[in-house]
Enzyme design. Structure first.
Site, PDB file in Angstrom:
ATOM      1  CD  GLU A 174    -112.141  19.697  -8.650  1.00 58.60           C
ATOM      2  OE1 GLU A 174    -111.501  20.521  -9.236  1.00 58.60           O
ATOM      3  OE2 GLU A 174    -111.789  18.578  -8.889  1.00 58.60           O
ATOM      4  CB  SER A 196    -106.275  12.740  -8.145  1.00 61.73           C
ATOM      5  OG  SER A 196    -106.335  12.366  -6.713  1.00 61.73           O
ATOM      6  CG  ASN A 221    -105.910  17.684  -8.704  1.00 60.74           C
ATOM      7  OD1 ASN A 221    -105.426  18.434  -7.894  1.00 60.74           O
ATOM      8  ND2 ASN A 221    -106.091  16.500  -8.535  1.00 60.74           N
ATOM      9  CG  HIS A 223    -111.112  15.368  -6.915  1.00 59.00           C
ATOM     10  ND1 HIS A 223    -110.425  16.525  -7.570  1.00 59.00           N
ATOM     11  CD2 HIS A 223    -110.430  14.648  -6.318  1.00 59.00           C
ATOM     12  CE1 HIS A 223    -109.049  16.580  -7.156  1.00 59.00           C
ATOM     13  NE2 HIS A 223    -109.121  15.260  -6.605  1.00 59.00           N
TER      14      HIS A 223
HETATM   15  N1  3HC Z   1    -109.797  15.646  11.156  1.00 54.44           N
HETATM   16  C1  3HC Z   1    -110.064  16.591  11.892  1.00 54.44           C
HETATM   17  N2  3HC Z   1    -109.086  17.162  12.266  1.00 54.44           N
HETATM   18  C2  3HC Z   1    -107.980  16.918  11.574  1.00 54.44           C
HETATM   19  C3  3HC Z   1    -107.798  16.301  10.958  1.00 54.44           C
HETATM   20  C4  3HC Z   1    -108.873  15.344  10.540  1.00 54.44           C
HETATM   21  N3  3HC Z   1    -108.808  14.401   9.580  1.00 54.44           N
HETATM   22  N4  3HC Z   1    -106.328  16.193  10.201  1.00 54.44           N
HETATM   23  C5  3HC Z   1    -105.909  17.118  11.120  1.00 54.44           C
HETATM   24  N5  3HC Z   1    -106.758  17.709  11.692  1.00 54.44           N
HETATM   25  C6  3HC Z   1    -106.678  18.831  12.788  1.00 54.44           C
HETATM   26  C7  3HC Z   1    -105.205  18.647  13.454  1.00 54.44           C
HETATM   27  O1  3HC Z   1    -104.936  17.742  14.339  1.00 54.44           O
HETATM   28  C8  3HC Z   1    -105.237  20.148  14.070  1.00 54.44           C
HETATM   29  O2  3HC Z   1    -105.864  19.939  15.309  1.00 54.44           O
HETATM   30  P1  3HC Z   1    -105.129  20.419  16.468  1.00 54.44           P
HETATM   31  O3  3HC Z   1    -104.990  21.795  16.625  1.00 54.44           O
HETATM   32  O4  3HC Z   1    -105.997  19.869  17.720  1.00 54.44           O
HETATM   33  O5  3HC Z   1    -103.542  19.931  16.535  1.00 54.44           O
HETATM   34  C9  3HC Z   1    -105.917  20.818  13.181  1.00 54.44           C
HETATM   35  O6  3HC Z   1    -106.820  20.034  12.358  1.00 54.44           O
HETATM   36  C10 3HC Z   1    -105.612  21.924  12.237  1.00 54.44           C
HETATM   37  O7  3HC Z   1    -104.111  21.374  11.914  1.00 54.44           O
HETATM   38  P2  3HC Z   1    -103.028  22.267  11.506  1.00 54.44           P
HETATM   39  O8  3HC Z   1    -102.721  23.061  12.487  1.00 54.44           O
HETATM   40  O9  3HC Z   1    -102.078  21.569  10.599  1.00 54.44           O
HETATM   41  O10 3HC Z   1    -104.069  23.301  10.476  1.00 54.44           O
HETATM   42  P3  3HC Z   1    -103.567  24.457   9.454  1.00 54.44           P
HETATM   43  O11 3HC Z   1    -104.469  25.628  10.051  1.00 54.44           O
HETATM   44  O12 3HC Z   1    -102.133  24.562   9.702  1.00 54.44           O
HETATM   45  O13 3HC Z   1    -104.241  24.012   8.288  1.00 54.44           O
HETATM   46  C11 3HC Z   1    -104.218  22.813   6.401  1.00 54.44           C
HETATM   47  C12 3HC Z   1    -104.140  22.871   7.603  1.00 54.44           C
HETATM   48  C13 3HC Z   1    -105.640  22.992   6.126  1.00 54.44           C
HETATM   49  C14 3HC Z   1    -103.878  21.467   5.931  1.00 54.44           C
HETATM   50  C15 3HC Z   1    -103.794  23.855   5.760  1.00 54.44           C
HETATM   51  O14 3HC Z   1    -102.193  24.028   5.675  1.00 54.44           O
HETATM   52  C16 3HC Z   1    -103.946  23.962   4.059  1.00 54.44           C
HETATM   53  O15 3HC Z   1    -104.786  24.560   3.759  1.00 54.44           O
HETATM   54  N6  3HC Z   1    -103.083  23.700   3.455  1.00 54.44           N
HETATM   55  C17 3HC Z   1    -103.055  23.306   2.104  1.00 54.44           C
HETATM   56  C18 3HC Z   1    -103.670  21.881   1.578  1.00 54.44           C
HETATM   57  C19 3HC Z   1    -104.053  21.616   0.165  1.00 54.44           C
HETATM   58  O16 3HC Z   1    -103.651  22.614  -0.654  1.00 54.44           O
HETATM   59  N7  3HC Z   1    -104.750  20.623  -0.143  1.00 54.44           N
HETATM   60  C20 3HC Z   1    -104.956  20.391  -1.294  1.00 54.44           C
HETATM   61  C21 3HC Z   1    -103.957  19.478  -1.933  1.00 54.44           C
HETATM   62  S1  3HC Z   1    -104.318  18.807  -3.690  1.00 54.44           S
HETATM   63  C22 3HC Z   1    -105.715  17.543  -3.407  1.00 54.44           C
HETATM   64  O17 3HC Z   1    -105.832  17.086  -2.383  1.00 54.44           O
HETATM   65  C23 3HC Z   1    -105.865  16.980  -4.793  1.00 54.44           C
HETATM   66  C24 3HC Z   1    -105.706  15.459  -4.991  1.00 54.44           C
HETATM   67  O18 3HC Z   1    -106.407  15.022  -5.869  1.00 54.44           O
HETATM   68  C25 3HC Z   1    -104.305  15.429  -5.154  1.00 54.44           C
END
Ligand code: 3HC
Length: 277
Positions: free
Chosen positions: A145, A112, A183, A133
């Protein structure tokens, strides 16, 4: 193409899932057979659900084998490392990968906030090391990335880019600078969000509602930090702060205290919010 993934935690398992979904032969390495099997079970469960929802027609979990031996990654075309966010263990792993893998295997790190160049400096064939990434949750977030380190070869870089596309992601190209692209922007922004909790004396719920309903974020900043893990976020903040010395990058004391207390977010069931397991 055969893909290796080292570390089947939240990120590694998500990446392995993408590889299976893309129809690629995949080898996942974990420290114990039990952890490997658990990750395989979670991946199978997510893919089964995708079939039930009609998002994919079918998948072959047989494409994924798990192992405890790094040597089993020997004939992979690309190996993606997703182990603990600490330089020394990553460098040690890359030394081992250099010893066992084919000379043309591309070695990618999902770090990260560590320097890909520093990870690569542990081995003599640094030209085959790049950053890939992914974002959490890897199966759902479209971006990857593709990070060019100081000595990355064009060939390794383009192989990683092509793999990103094959995994169904939107790859972007960047150089190895602290925090890469997302990030570099997101971590200080999330730190600002945490500081405003104390400054504006706003509740966690209201801050999250503010950013969702006032700025169009898909989830609130506190929910997001819980998803990423307070430990991972604090570590990334410290890494950026160490390199760039911008005050906004330093981890807010409230988050450091949470991480120290084991309030790591979703993975421990408690962070800003409480989660049922
Ligand atoms: N594989 C397949 N499906 C998955 C899954 C996986 N690994 N994990 C969850 N799902 C499923 C869920 O179970 C759900 O299925 P269901 O409808 O059958 O229950 C489905 O995906 C959708 O889940 P949600 O209802 O929670 O979906 P949302 O529409 O609310 O979206 C999200 C979820 C995509 C996480 C959205 O909230 C989002 O975009 N959030 C922001 C996340 C973000 O910014 N991430 C970046 C973080 S920073 C980072 O990672 C960098 C690192 O270096 C720190």
């Amino acid at each position: 193409m055969k893909v290796g993934v080292v570390g089947l935690g939240a990120m590694g398992a998500g990446i392995a899932q993408l590889a299976v979904e893309a129809g690629l032969e995949t080898v996942g390495r974990e420290v114990t057979a039990e952890l490997g099997e658990k990750a395989r079970g979670r991946i199978d469960g997510f893919l089964k659900r995708k079939v039930e929802k009609g998002q994919i027609e079918a998948y072959d979990i047989g494409l994924l084998t798990t192992t405890t031996e790094v040597a089993d990654l020997a004939d992979c075309d690309v190996v993606i490392e997703a182990i603990v966010e600490s330089l020394e263990p990553k460098q040690e792993l890359f030394r081992e990968l250099e010893r066992v893998c084919r000379p043309d295997t591309v070695l990618a790190t999902n770090t990260s906030a560590l320097s890909v160049t520093e990870i690569a400096s542990a081995i003599s064939s640094a030209e085959r090391v790049v950053g890939m990434h992914f974002f959490n949750p890897a199966p759902l977030m479209p971006l990857v990335e593709i990070v060019r380190a100081e000595l990355s070869s064009d060939e390794a870089f383009e192989t990683a880019y092509a793999l990103g596309e094959k995994l169904g992601k939107h790859p972007i190209r960047c150089h190895d600078t602290p925090g890469f692209v997302v990030n570099r922007v997101l971590i200080p922004l999330l730190n600002d969000c945490v500081r405003v909790l104390d400054e504006a004396r706003v509740s966690v719920e209201d801050l999250d509602a503010g950013m969702k309903h006032g700025a169009g974020w898909p989830m609130g900043p506190c929910e997001l930090i819980d998803l990423v893990g307070t430990d991972v976020h604090v570590h990334a903040s410290e890494a950026l702060w160490a390199k760039l010395r911008e005050p906004r990058m330093a981890a807010p004391p409230r988050l450091v205290a949470m991480a120290n207390a084991g309030l790591l977010g979703r993975k421990t069931g408690r962070g800003f919010y409480t989660y049922e397991s």
